[in-house]
Design an enzyme around this catalytic site. Structure first.
Site, short mmCIF file in Angstrom:
data_model
loop_
_atom_site.label_atom_id
_atom_site.label_comp_id
_atom_site.label_asym_id
_atom_site.label_seq_id
_atom_site.Cartn_x
_atom_site.Cartn_y
_atom_site.Cartn_z
N ASP A 1 -6.17 0.06 0.98
CA ASP A 1 -4.93 0.82 0.74
C ASP A 1 -5.26 2.21 0.19
O ASP A 1 -4.39 3.09 0.16
CB ASP A 1 -4.06 0.08 -0.29
CG ASP A 1 -2.83 -0.53 0.35
OD1 ASP A 1 -2.49 -0.11 1.47
OD2 ASP A 1 -2.21 -1.40 -0.29
N GLN B 1 0.00 -6.63 -1.83
CA GLN B 1 1.29 -6.07 -1.41
C GLN B 1 2.14 -5.69 -2.64
O GLN B 1 2.33 -6.50 -3.54
CB GLN B 1 2.03 -7.10 -0.55
CG GLN B 1 3.33 -6.61 0.03
CD GLN B 1 3.15 -5.50 1.08
OE1 GLN B 1 2.30 -5.59 1.95
NE2 GLN B 1 3.95 -4.46 0.96
N LYS C 1 1.15 -7.46 9.26
CA LYS C 1 -0.24 -7.04 9.03
C LYS C 1 -1.21 -8.12 9.50
O LYS C 1 -2.21 -7.83 10.17
CB LYS C 1 -0.47 -6.75 7.53
CG LYS C 1 0.15 -5.44 7.09
CD LYS C 1 0.22 -5.29 5.58
CE LYS C 1 0.96 -3.99 5.24
NZ LYS C 1 1.25 -3.83 3.81
#
Ligand code: NDP
Length: 297
Positions: free
Chosen positions: A121, A98, A54
C-alpha cells in the site's frame, strides 16, 4: 463535451496483463509465485467488496492470495501478531491491511508494523519518506494509478502546472510527490486554500482527491486541462428508483468535460487502476525483496 475520456478500465486491463506476464516469468525462471496477503477486520460492506475484488484479481494475475478475515472485536495485539506472522512468512510478498480499522485499533501502529519491503500500500513512513526523498520504494496505489493514466496520455509531464486538491497521506501528498518527481510545478490545495477555483484554473493537470461530490465545476478548469477525478462518493439517485444510490466523483463530470482536454470518469477512471497498481506493487515487492531488478510494467 469536448474532453477525451480517459478509460481507466482499459488501462487497468493492459496493466494487469503485463503483471500476469511478469508473474509468469518469475515463476518460470525462478520458481517464485508472488503472494499478496489481505487482512480485513470487521464487516464493513465496502471493505468486503474491495477485499473480494483484490483477491480475485490477484489470483487471475497468476499470483497467490491469502485472505485473513478477523472479527470486528479483534484486539490490536491480535492484529499486530498476525502482521508479525505475515512479515515472517516467505510466501507473502505483499501485506495489505484494509482500512478503516475498528476504533479499538490504532491504524498508524499497525501500518508501521508492516515490513516496509512488503508494504504494497506504500503507507509505511519508510516508504512515504523514500517517495518524499525521491528514492526507490513502494508507492501508494491510487496516486501511482493516476500517474500511469497521465503518462499514457502525455509521456513527458515536465514543466506542467499541476494542482492536487487534497493533502491526505493516502492520495494527495504522494500524488504531489510523484508529480514533483516528474518535474511538474505542483500546488497542493486543501480545505483552507484561498480562492480554490482560481488556483485550480492555473492547472494543466488537476487532480481532485477530496471526497466532495461534484466540487470541481467547469469554472475551475483551465481549457484543455487534464482532469483526474479520484473521488468516490455515494449519493442518492432517486432517478434510478426509490432509495437507490450511485457513485460520483469530486468533479462535476458533464460541466468539466465541456472545458477539459481529457478527463477520467467515475466510475471507470482511477478506481480500476488502484487495484491493478496493488498487483503491480506485489510483483515489484517480490522482486526487490530478493534483490532482483524491479520489473518494467
Ligand atoms: P481525506 O478525507 O483523507 O482527505 C480529503 C482532503 O480533501 C483533505 O486534505 C481536505 O483538506 C480536502 N478537502 C476537504 N474538503 C475540501 C474542500 N471543500 N475544498 C478543498 N479541499 C477540501 O480523503 P482521501 O484522500 O482518503 O480520499 C479522497 C477521495 O478519494 C475520497 O472520495 C475517497 O473515497 C477517494 N479515494 C478513491 C480511491 C480510488 O481508488 N479511486 C482510493 C482512495 C481514496 P484538509 O486537509 O484541510 O482537511
Amino acid at each position: 463535451m469536448s474532453a477525451a475520456i480517459i478509460d481507466g478500465k482499459a488501462a487497468a486491463a493492459i496493466l494487469r496483463a503485463r503483471i500476469a506476464e511478469a508473474a509468469s516469468d518469475l515463476r518460470g525462471r525462478l520458481g517464485i509465485t508472488p503472494g499478496l496477503a489481505v487482512v480485513l477486520v470487521g464487516d464493513n460492506p465496502a471493505s468486503q467488496v474491495y477485499v473480494r475484488s483484490k483477491a480475485k484479481q490477484t489470483v487471475e494475475a497468476g499470483m497467490r492470495s491469502f485472505e485473513h478475515k478477523l472479527a470486528a472485536e479483534t484486539t490490536q495485539e491480535e492484529l499486530l501478531a498476525l502482521v508479525d506472522r505475515l512479515n515472517a512468512d516467505e510466501a507473502v510478498d505483499g501485506i495489505l491491511v484494509q482500512l478503516p480499522l475498528p476504533a479499538q485499533i490504532d491504524a498508524g501502529l499497525v501500518l508501521e508494523r508492516i515490513d516496509p519491503a512488503k508494504d504494497v500500500d506504500g503507507f509505511h513512513p519508510i516508504n512515504a519518506g523514500r517517495l518524499a526523498a525521491g528514492a526507490p520504494g513502494l508507492v501508494p496505489c491510487t496516486p501511482l494509478g493516476c500517474l500511469l493514466l497521465l503518462k499514457q496520455l502525455r509521456p513527458d509531464l515536465a514543466g506542467l502546472e499541476a494542482v492536487v486538491i487534497g493533502r491526505s497521506n493516502i492520495v494527495g501528498k504522494p500524488m504531489a510527490a510523484l508529480l514533483t518527481a516528474e518535474s511538474c510545478t505542483v500546488t497542493i490545495a486543501h480545505s483552507r486554500t484561498r480562492d480554490l477555483p482560481g488556483v485550480c484554473r492555473r492547472a494543466d493537470i488537476l487532480v481532485a482527491a477530496v471526497g466532495r461530490p461534484g466540487l470541481v465545476t467547469a469554472e475551475w478548469v483551465k481549457p484543455g486541462a487534464i482532469v483526474i477525478d479520484v473521488g468516490i462518493n455515494r449519493v442518492s439517485a432517486p432517478e434510478l428508483g426509490e432509495g437507490k444510490t450511485r457513485i460520483v466523483g469530486d468533479v462535476d463530470f458533464d460541466s468539466a468535460a465541456a472545458v477539459a482536454g481529457a478527463i477520467t470518469p467515475v466510475p471507470g477512471g482511477v478506481g480500476p487502476m488502484t487495484i491493478a497498481c496493488l498487483l503491480a506493487n506485489t510483483v515489484t515487492a517480490a522482486c526487490l525483496r530478493r534483490g532482483l531488478p524491479k520489473p518494467a510494467l
